[in-house]
Design a protein around this motif. Sequence first.
Motif, mmCIF file in Angstrom:
data_model
loop_
_atom_site.group_PDB
_atom_site.id
_atom_site.type_symbol
_atom_site.label_atom_id
_atom_site.label_comp_id
_atom_site.label_asym_id
_atom_site.label_seq_id
_atom_site.Cartn_x
_atom_site.Cartn_y
_atom_site.Cartn_z
ATOM 1 N N ILE A 253 0.853 -1.189 0.000
ATOM 2 C CA ILE A 253 0.000 0.000 0.000
ATOM 3 C C ILE A 253 0.889 1.239 0.000
ATOM 4 C CG2 ILE A 253 -1.691 1.308 1.345
ATOM 5 C CD1 ILE A 253 -2.627 -1.453 2.467
ATOM 6 N N ALA A 254 0.578 2.188 -0.878
ATOM 7 C CA ALA A 254 1.399 3.388 -1.014
ATOM 8 C C ALA A 254 0.526 4.594 -1.330
ATOM 9 C CB ALA A 254 2.451 3.189 -2.102
ATOM 10 N N VAL A 255 1.143 5.780 -1.285
ATOM 11 C CA VAL A 255 0.468 7.004 -1.726
ATOM 12 C C VAL A 255 1.389 7.763 -2.661
ATOM 13 C CG1 VAL A 255 -0.900 7.207 0.397
ATOM 14 C CG2 VAL A 255 1.278 8.452 0.196
ATOM 15 N N SER A 256 0.795 8.473 -3.598
ATOM 16 C CA SER A 256 1.522 9.344 -4.507
ATOM 17 C C SER A 256 1.223 10.783 -4.088
ATOM 18 C CB SER A 256 1.074 9.102 -5.944
ATOM 19 O OG SER A 256 1.772 9.927 -6.841
ATOM 20 N N VAL A 257 2.260 11.492 -3.670
ATOM 21 C CA VAL A 257 2.089 12.853 -3.143
ATOM 22 C C VAL A 257 2.059 13.830 -4.310
ATOM 23 C CG1 VAL A 257 2.987 14.585 -1.563
ATOM 24 C CG2 VAL A 257 3.364 12.159 -1.089
ATOM 25 N N GLN A 258 0.986 14.591 -4.436
ATOM 26 C CA GLN A 258 0.837 15.455 -5.590
ATOM 27 C C GLN A 258 1.746 16.672 -5.505
ATOM 28 O OE1 GLN A 258 -1.413 15.199 -3.250
ATOM 29 N NE2 GLN A 258 -2.220 17.201 -2.736
ATOM 30 N N ASP A 259 2.041 17.212 -6.673
ATOM 31 C CA ASP A 259 2.800 18.446 -6.808
ATOM 32 C C ASP A 259 4.097 18.395 -5.991
ATOM 33 O OD1 ASP A 259 0.562 18.996 -8.258
ATOM 34 O OD2 ASP A 259 -0.107 20.687 -7.073
ATOM 35 N N HIS A 260 4.377 19.455 -5.256
ATOM 36 C CA HIS A 260 5.620 19.548 -4.483
ATOM 37 C C HIS A 260 5.322 19.531 -2.984
ATOM 38 C CE1 HIS A 260 8.140 20.501 -8.036
ATOM 39 N NE2 HIS A 260 6.986 20.940 -8.493
#
Length: 317
Positions: free
Chosen positions: A152-159
Amino acid sequence: MERRAFGSTGLDIGVLTYGAMTVATDPGLRDGVAPSLLAALEAGVNLVDTARVYPGSEEIVGATIRAWSGPAPHVSTKVRSRARDAYRFACPVSEAYPPAAIRESVEDSLKALGRDVLDIVHLHQWHYGWTHDLTWLEMLHALRDEGKLRLIAVSVQDHEHDAALELVSRGLVDGVQAIVHLFESRPANALLPLCAERGVGAIARCVLDSGGLTGGLSAEDFTARTFLKHAPHADYAARLAALEAAFVPRVAESLPELALRFTASLPGVSTLTLGLPERRFVTDAAQSLAKGPLPAEAVTAIRREHVWSRNFYEKLL
């Protein structure tokens, strides 16, 4: 190809990951099979990163893996959000990722990819406040218990990489994905060291800054690229010239090589995901990364003297 541990998950992956956002643009695409992805697998790439929202990507990835005669690669995908604006603006996680929608997205990905299990599943967005409403995580745990996903993971948007610090600190996920490149080295201040400390895998994305760090784009090219069209081209070009004067060819033969090797040199980075829709891109990236890390003094100088805090994505939505 160099293999690295994806945190403490037991997954070993190549330093280069095939980013499949643009796989449908592969000029050699035939019968849903992408020659660029086959070339990446031949080069030792063993992780493919796609997403439910990338047009045609999961289907092409699935067909290409079935056409590949070697060991099957690991596959990472991302859950489709119900709230498009959440890529820029916070909303309740229950609006962006209601549990039923997470299940639907994961099961659709399994079908499109032709797989029984997904190796890594990301939320495609992340906002700090979502750490305090874990209904999304409960659903992903349930799907993991059913054998439909492994990590399980997350993709952090922008900066907004620091938005994931509490998530990583509490050990709630197995991996994170964040923007890391020559101008955006701030994740090396906190997020990447924390990932290394807590055994969380870290996928660095946008390592060529949507093509800007190749050094070959004109002002017109910037305007035509979604993620660069709001960038000040003259300022960008001046900063590239400063990087080139300081490090090319002294420590790297080109700006793209410098960019790839810099990001791969940062402690805590498990792998770099890179759009590689043509065979030649695969060859160039693999050859650059095979040269290994940059000298430590070059990495330090880039982090100190060339960091550029900006967000060109703010006007996209």
